[in-house]
Design a protein around this motif. Structure first.
Motif, PDB file in Angstrom:
ATOM      1  N   GLU A 131      -7.296  10.164  -7.431  1.00 57.77           N
ATOM      2  CA  GLU A 131      -8.560   9.775  -6.446  1.00 57.77           C
ATOM      3  C   GLU A 131      -9.654  10.509  -6.833  1.00 57.77           C
ATOM      4  O   GLU A 131     -10.470  11.090  -5.727  1.00 57.77           O
ATOM      5  CB  GLU A 131      -8.124   9.983  -4.872  1.00 57.77           C
ATOM      6  CG  GLU A 131      -8.967   9.054  -4.184  1.00 57.77           C
ATOM      7  CD  GLU A 131      -8.513   8.999  -2.543  1.00 57.77           C
ATOM      8  OE1 GLU A 131      -7.199   8.687  -2.413  1.00 57.77           O
ATOM      9  OE2 GLU A 131      -9.264   9.105  -1.560  1.00 57.77           O
ATOM     10  N   LEU A 133     -10.158   2.069  -2.954  1.00 56.43           N
ATOM     11  CA  LEU A 133      -8.994   1.631  -2.056  1.00 56.43           C
ATOM     12  C   LEU A 133      -9.493   2.190  -0.654  1.00 56.43           C
ATOM     13  O   LEU A 133      -8.667   1.982   0.361  1.00 56.43           O
ATOM     14  CB  LEU A 133      -7.841   2.416  -2.474  1.00 56.43           C
ATOM     15  CG  LEU A 133      -7.117   1.814  -3.924  1.00 56.43           C
ATOM     16  CD1 LEU A 133      -5.840   2.444  -4.359  1.00 56.43           C
ATOM     17  CD2 LEU A 133      -6.934   0.271  -3.962  1.00 56.43           C
ATOM     18  N   ARG A 179     -10.072   5.294  -7.656  1.00 55.93           N
ATOM     19  CA  ARG A 179      -9.154   5.375  -6.478  1.00 55.93           C
ATOM     20  C   ARG A 179      -9.897   5.232  -5.053  1.00 55.93           C
ATOM     21  O   ARG A 179      -9.237   4.596  -4.141  1.00 55.93           O
ATOM     22  CB  ARG A 179      -8.059   6.232  -6.655  1.00 55.93           C
ATOM     23  CG  ARG A 179      -7.169   5.811  -5.851  1.00 55.93           C
ATOM     24  CD  ARG A 179      -5.723   6.747  -5.853  1.00 55.93           C
ATOM     25  NE  ARG A 179      -4.614   6.486  -4.808  1.00 55.93           N
ATOM     26  CZ  ARG A 179      -3.418   6.710  -5.102  1.00 55.93           C
ATOM     27  NH1 ARG A 179      -3.182   7.464  -6.143  1.00 55.93           N
ATOM     28  NH2 ARG A 179      -2.557   6.317  -3.992  1.00 55.93           N
ATOM     29  N   LYS A 187      -3.628  -2.873  -6.942  1.00 53.64           N
ATOM     30  CA  LYS A 187      -3.502  -1.555  -6.633  1.00 53.64           C
ATOM     31  C   LYS A 187      -2.954  -0.431  -7.637  1.00 53.64           C
ATOM     32  O   LYS A 187      -3.496   0.435  -8.107  1.00 53.64           O
ATOM     33  CB  LYS A 187      -2.771  -1.063  -5.439  1.00 53.64           C
ATOM     34  CG  LYS A 187      -2.579   0.325  -5.093  1.00 53.64           C
ATOM     35  CD  LYS A 187      -2.020   0.588  -3.611  1.00 53.64           C
ATOM     36  CE  LYS A 187      -2.225   2.032  -3.728  1.00 53.64           C
ATOM     37  NZ  LYS A 187      -1.625   2.788  -2.352  1.00 53.64           N
ATOM     38  N   LYS A 199       1.115   8.376  -3.070  1.00 55.01           N
ATOM     39  CA  LYS A 199       0.698   9.290  -1.870  1.00 55.01           C
ATOM     40  C   LYS A 199       1.687   9.508  -1.199  1.00 55.01           C
ATOM     41  O   LYS A 199       2.525   8.298  -0.619  1.00 55.01           O
ATOM     42  CB  LYS A 199      -0.572   8.691  -1.099  1.00 55.01           C
ATOM     43  CG  LYS A 199      -1.763   8.709  -1.840  1.00 55.01           C
ATOM     44  CD  LYS A 199      -2.839   8.384  -1.118  1.00 55.01           C
ATOM     45  CE  LYS A 199      -4.414   8.381  -1.623  1.00 55.01           C
ATOM     46  NZ  LYS A 199      -5.277   7.937  -0.917  1.00 55.01           N
ATOM     47  N   ASP A 228       0.809  -1.083   0.087  1.00 57.36           N
ATOM     48  CA  ASP A 228      -0.108  -0.104   0.049  1.00 57.36           C
ATOM     49  C   ASP A 228       0.814   1.148  -0.090  1.00 57.36           C
ATOM     50  O   ASP A 228       0.722   1.930  -1.162  1.00 57.36           O
ATOM     51  CB  ASP A 228      -0.895  -0.113   1.298  1.00 57.36           C
ATOM     52  CG  ASP A 228      -1.894   0.888   1.050  1.00 57.36           C
ATOM     53  OD1 ASP A 228      -2.239   1.579   0.013  1.00 57.36           O
ATOM     54  OD2 ASP A 228      -2.706   1.446   2.202  1.00 57.36           O
TER      55      ASP A 228
END
Ligand code: GLY
Length: 354
Positions: A224, A231, A228, A214, A131, A125
């Motif tokens: 996002e 997730l 996204r 992912k 991110k 992740d």
């Protein structure tokens, strides 16, 4: 957002040496925490470029994911005469890859960096998907940027020295990836045997699949805006559990909170979107067996709800934004769920996890 290369490696030294030599850079910096400095850096320290690199070491654990630590990394880069053509390697768990990625992304408006995640959570992740950030003003990942590593090198060998709690914590994100992908993937995950010695070869292949899921989502929607958000499954209530535990000075690993959040959010998926009961039941039973239970009572529901209203995924403070499923891989983003339904999911949690 530029695409990052994900390398599931068999020989970290060889792969890293190849990746480093594919970069044109003037100086190399390696960011570690106290733990990875001691236990992970030795694996790569014989690589000539690494031998000559400047080392930056920060404190281990999330409490160090602060503006002060970030400033310390910037200072080390500045004093080490890093330029826009310097390269940084982040060797560590999610704290190191998040903070290191943000430090690199902002230093001289951005230098290239390579992530080498050393925990399962960061492999599947944190280190993947661009991110980066730090905690601020008591809020997790409040300041940050989308900034992909140029390469993410995943070596599951590191997991052989990881403790069970950290493995099972990262595994919750894998479970989430299974739930948003295919029945077969989910099935493989809930059938994984943690009761005997861990089958690392099988785990590595599941990690590869998980990262692919992912990556595929991030490629479609790096910032996002839509898919996204899939997730975020398990994370709306999961983050509330995490903040609640922290407030009670009994912090829990992120993945545990996500697993407990999945219990509630799959229940909501069942009630609101018709998510199959059998899959709900098997997932909850896997979570109950491997993650135990967070203690809270109905007197805490309002506090938990309050944490949910502060979630940065909400579009306004008046509504709480959920990702739900109508089936495995059948994703419903931007679902607004009523307070009554959320409380009912907490009732379900208390009754089934009992
Ligand atoms: N951890 C969720 C994401 O990367 O979007």
């Amino acid at each position: 957002m530029s695409k990052q290369e994900i390398i599931i490696c068999n020989n970290l030294k060889d792969d890293l040496e190849r990746v480093i030599s594919s970069h044109k850079f003037d100086k190399l910096f390696i960011l570690t925490d106290n733990h990875t400095y001691r236990y992970c850096l030795p694996v790569i320290k014989d690589i000539p470029a690494v031998e000559n690199a400047t080392h930056i070491t920060i404190g281990v654990e999330d409490v160090n994911k602060t503006l002060e630590t970030l400033a310390y990394v910037w200072l080390k880069l500045s004093n080490g005469e890093a330029t826009r053509h310097s390269l940084m390697i982040n060797l560590g768990g999610g704290m190191v890859t998040d903070l290191g990625g943000f430090a690199a992304a902002t230093f001289k408006r951005g230098i290239s960096f390579i992530n080498i995640p050393t925990t399962l959570l960061s492999m599947v992740d944190a280190a993947v998907g661009g991110k980066t950030g730090i905690n601020f003003n008591g809020l997790k990942n409040e300041i940050g940027a989308f900034a992909p590593a140029s390469e993410v090198i995943i070596d599951s060998e590191f997991l052989k020295t990881s403790d069970y709690e950290n493995i099972i914590s990262g595994y919750a994100e894998m479970l989430k990836h299974g739930l948003i992908s295919t029945f077969d993937n989910w099935k493989e995950l809930v059938n994984f045997n943690f009761n005997n010695e861990i089958d690392y070869k099988l785990l590595q292949s599941l990690i590869g699949k998980s990262v692919c899921i992912k990556e595929n989502v991030v490629e479609q929607d790096p910032f996002e805006k839509n898919i996204r958000k899939s997730l975020n499954l398990g994370h709306t209530i999961g983050h509330a559990f995490e903040s609640f535990a922290l407030k009670n000075e009994n912090p829990v690993l992120h993945g545990y909170a996500v697993a407990w959040g999945l219990v509630c959010e799959l229940y909501l998926s069942h009630v609101i979107s018709g998510f199959p009961k059998e899959i709900l039941r098997s997932t909850v039973s896997f979570i109950k067996e491997h993650y135990g239970k967070l203690a809270f009572s109905c007197k805490d529901y309002d506090t938990l709800y309050d944490f949910m209203t502060h979630d940065k995924k909400n579009e306004s403070s008046a509504s709480i934004n959920f990702t739900l499923l109508s089936d495995i891989g059948n994703i419903k983003i931007n679902q607004i769920v009523s307070k009554d339904d959320i409380f009912e999911s907490l009732d379900f949690y208390s009754e089934t996890m009992g």
